[in-house]
Scaffold this motif. Structure first.
Motif, PDB file in Angstrom:
ATOM      1  N   THR A  43       3.935  22.597   0.161  1.00 44.04           N
ATOM      2  CA  THR A  43       3.557  22.389  -1.233  1.00 44.04           C
ATOM      3  C   THR A  43       3.231  20.922  -1.517  1.00 44.04           C
ATOM      4  N   LEU A  44       2.640  20.700  -2.672  1.00 41.99           N
ATOM      5  CA  LEU A  44       2.301  19.341  -3.099  1.00 41.99           C
ATOM      6  C   LEU A  44       3.572  18.501  -3.237  1.00 41.99           C
ATOM      7  N   ARG A  45       4.641  19.078  -3.747  1.00 40.03           N
ATOM      8  CA  ARG A  45       5.907  18.352  -3.873  1.00 40.03           C
ATOM      9  C   ARG A  45       6.415  17.894  -2.502  1.00 40.03           C
ATOM     10  N   MET A  46       6.308  18.751  -1.506  1.00 41.47           N
ATOM     11  CA  MET A  46       6.741  18.387  -0.151  1.00 41.47           C
ATOM     12  C   MET A  46       5.859  17.266   0.407  1.00 41.47           C
ATOM     13  N   GLN A  47       4.561  17.348   0.134  1.00 37.91           N
ATOM     14  CA  GLN A  47       3.651  16.306   0.605  1.00 37.91           C
ATOM     15  C   GLN A  47       3.980  14.967  -0.040  1.00 37.91           C
ATOM     16  N   LEU A  48       4.230  14.976  -1.344  1.00 36.50           N
ATOM     17  CA  LEU A  48       4.562  13.734  -2.037  1.00 36.50           C
ATOM     18  C   LEU A  48       5.885  13.153  -1.540  1.00 36.50           C
ATOM     19  N   ARG A  49       6.849  14.029  -1.239  1.00 32.52           N
ATOM     20  CA  ARG A  49       8.126  13.564  -0.698  1.00 32.52           C
ATOM     21  C   ARG A  49       7.916  12.872   0.652  1.00 32.52           C
ATOM     22  N   ASP A  50       6.952  13.322   1.427  1.00 34.86           N
ATOM     23  CA  ASP A  50       6.659  12.696   2.716  1.00 34.86           C
ATOM     24  C   ASP A  50       5.852  11.403   2.574  1.00 34.86           C
ATOM     25  N   VAL A  51       4.971  11.335   1.577  1.00 33.15           N
ATOM     26  CA  VAL A  51       4.058  10.201   1.429  1.00 33.15           C
ATOM     27  C   VAL A  51       4.689   9.044   0.644  1.00 33.15           C
ATOM     28  N   CYS A  52       5.509   9.336  -0.352  1.00 32.12           N
ATOM     29  CA  CYS A  52       6.018   8.295  -1.252  1.00 32.12           C
ATOM     30  C   CYS A  52       6.813   7.179  -0.568  1.00 32.12           C
ATOM     31  N   PRO A  53       7.708   7.458   0.395  1.00 32.63           N
ATOM     32  CA  PRO A  53       8.417   6.328   1.013  1.00 32.63           C
ATOM     33  C   PRO A  53       7.475   5.326   1.683  1.00 32.63           C
ATOM     34  N   MET A  54       6.492   5.815   2.403  1.00 32.35           N
ATOM     35  CA  MET A  54       5.537   4.897   3.041  1.00 32.35           C
ATOM     36  C   MET A  54       4.687   4.178   2.000  1.00 32.35           C
ATOM     37  N   ALA A  55       4.351   4.856   0.913  1.00 30.52           N
ATOM     38  CA  ALA A  55       3.569   4.214  -0.142  1.00 30.52           C
ATOM     39  C   ALA A  55       4.352   3.067  -0.772  1.00 30.52           C
ATOM     40  N   MET A  56       5.649   3.263  -0.963  1.00 26.43           N
ATOM     41  CA  MET A  56       6.464   2.196  -1.537  1.00 26.43           C
ATOM     42  C   MET A  56       6.601   1.021  -0.572  1.00 26.43           C
ATOM     43  N   VAL A  57       6.732   1.308   0.719  1.00 31.72           N
ATOM     44  CA  VAL A  57       6.793   0.231   1.715  1.00 31.72           C
ATOM     45  C   VAL A  57       5.483  -0.554   1.699  1.00 31.72           C
ATOM     46  N   CYS A  58       4.369   0.145   1.629  1.00 31.59           N
ATOM     47  CA  CYS A  58       3.064  -0.535   1.595  1.00 31.59           C
ATOM     48  C   CYS A  58       2.921  -1.400   0.348  1.00 31.59           C
ATOM     49  N   ALA A  59       3.431  -0.930  -0.774  1.00 25.39           N
ATOM     50  CA  ALA A  59       3.365  -1.725  -2.004  1.00 25.39           C
ATOM     51  C   ALA A  59       4.196  -3.000  -1.871  1.00 25.39           C
ATOM     52  N   VAL A  60       5.374  -2.898  -1.267  1.00 22.81           N
ATOM     53  CA  VAL A  60       6.229  -4.069  -1.066  1.00 22.81           C
ATOM     54  C   VAL A  60       5.564  -5.048  -0.095  1.00 22.81           C
ATOM     55  N   VAL A  61       4.952  -4.535   0.957  1.00 22.55           N
ATOM     56  CA  VAL A  61       4.293  -5.390   1.944  1.00 22.55           C
ATOM     57  C   VAL A  61       3.067  -6.074   1.338  1.00 22.55           C
ATOM     58  N   ALA A  62       2.405  -5.419   0.400  1.00 27.09           N
ATOM     59  CA  ALA A  62       1.184  -5.969  -0.186  1.00 27.09           C
ATOM     60  C   ALA A  62       1.443  -7.226  -1.007  1.00 27.09           C
ATOM     61  N   LEU A  63       2.634  -7.379  -1.573  1.00 29.34           N
ATOM     62  CA  LEU A  63       2.905  -8.528  -2.439  1.00 29.34           C
ATOM     63  C   LEU A  63       2.808  -9.875  -1.704  1.00 29.34           C
ATOM     64  N   PRO A  64       3.481 -10.071  -0.561  1.00 35.82           N
ATOM     65  CA  PRO A  64       3.298 -11.364   0.120  1.00 35.82           C
ATOM     66  C   PRO A  64       1.889 -11.554   0.664  1.00 35.82           C
ATOM     67  N   LEU A  65       1.230 -10.453   1.013  1.00 32.30           N
ATOM     68  CA  LEU A  65      -0.147 -10.585   1.490  1.00 32.30           C
ATOM     69  C   LEU A  65      -1.058 -11.067   0.370  1.00 32.30           C
ATOM     70  N   LEU A  66      -0.795 -10.598  -0.836  1.00 33.77           N
ATOM     71  CA  LEU A  66      -1.563 -11.069  -1.986  1.00 33.77           C
ATOM     72  C   LEU A  66      -1.304 -12.553  -2.222  1.00 33.77           C
ATOM     73  N   ALA A  67      -0.058 -12.957  -2.123  1.00 31.30           N
ATOM     74  CA  ALA A  67       0.272 -14.377  -2.315  1.00 31.30           C
ATOM     75  C   ALA A  67      -0.440 -15.250  -1.279  1.00 31.30           C
ATOM     76  N   MET A  68      -0.507 -14.780  -0.038  1.00 34.10           N
ATOM     77  CA  MET A  68      -1.199 -15.545   1.009  1.00 34.10           C
ATOM     78  C   MET A  68      -2.694 -15.642   0.739  1.00 34.10           C
ATOM     79  N   ASN A  69      -3.238 -14.698  -0.006  1.00 34.95           N
ATOM     80  CA  ASN A  69      -4.666 -14.695  -0.303  1.00 34.95           C
ATOM     81  C   ASN A  69      -5.061 -15.842  -1.227  1.00 34.95           C
ATOM     82  N   PHE A  70      -4.112 -16.407  -1.953  1.00 35.02           N
ATOM     83  CA  PHE A  70      -4.411 -17.491  -2.879  1.00 35.02           C
ATOM     84  C   PHE A  70      -4.287 -18.876  -2.246  1.00 35.02           C
TER      85      PHE A  70
END
Length: 135
Positions: A43-70
């Motif tokens: 189901t979609l709920r099962m898919q989101l449960r599998d995708v969300c942890p990696m999505a949150m890790v990617c969001a956390v990783v993106a912050l220092p990468l954004l800072a380095m871009n400046f």
């Protein structure tokens, strides 16, 4: 989709991650939800449960990468060095956070690595034992 991702890479790693994860992943989940539910009982709920942890890790990783871009860069060589550093920092942060929180994808990668190779890396045995434990 690949053309968009490649064109974003020339701007910055952060934009590439943002477009890659923020646009294509939700679209893929939505597009694949119906056949996955019908054929695999996934189901979609099962898919989101599998995708969300990696999505949150990617969001956390993106912050220092954004800072380095400046970081100001006057030459192409310096821009290449910053882009290379963003890649290294991104990989290190992503792997570190994934190992720290024992995400399922990292456990699967650890299980795929041949035990003979693990024995050749001095720190590998305790690290793999830590990752393979259930969270």
């Amino acid at each position: 989709a690949m053309i968009v991702l490649i064109s974003c890479l020339s701007q910055s790693v952060f934009l590439w991650c943002l477009v890659g994860l923020g646009v294509t992943s939700p679209l893929s989940v939505i597009i694949n939800a119906w056949p996955n539910r019908k054929l695999l009982d996934y189901t979609l709920r099962m898919q989101l449960r599998d995708v969300c942890p990696m999505a949150m890790v990617c969001a956390v990783v993106a912050l220092p990468l954004l800072a380095m871009n400046f970081i100001p860069c006057e030459t192409q060589l310096l821009r290449f060095a910053i882009l290379s550093a963003q890649g290294g920092v991104g990989v290190a942060l992503f792997a570190g956070i994934s190992i720290l929180f024992r995400l399922r994808g990292i456990r699967e990668v650890a299980n795929m690595i041949n035990p003979r190779w693990r024995a050749k890396i001095p720190f590998a045995t305790p690290l793999f034992n830590y990752v393979e434990k259930r969270a």
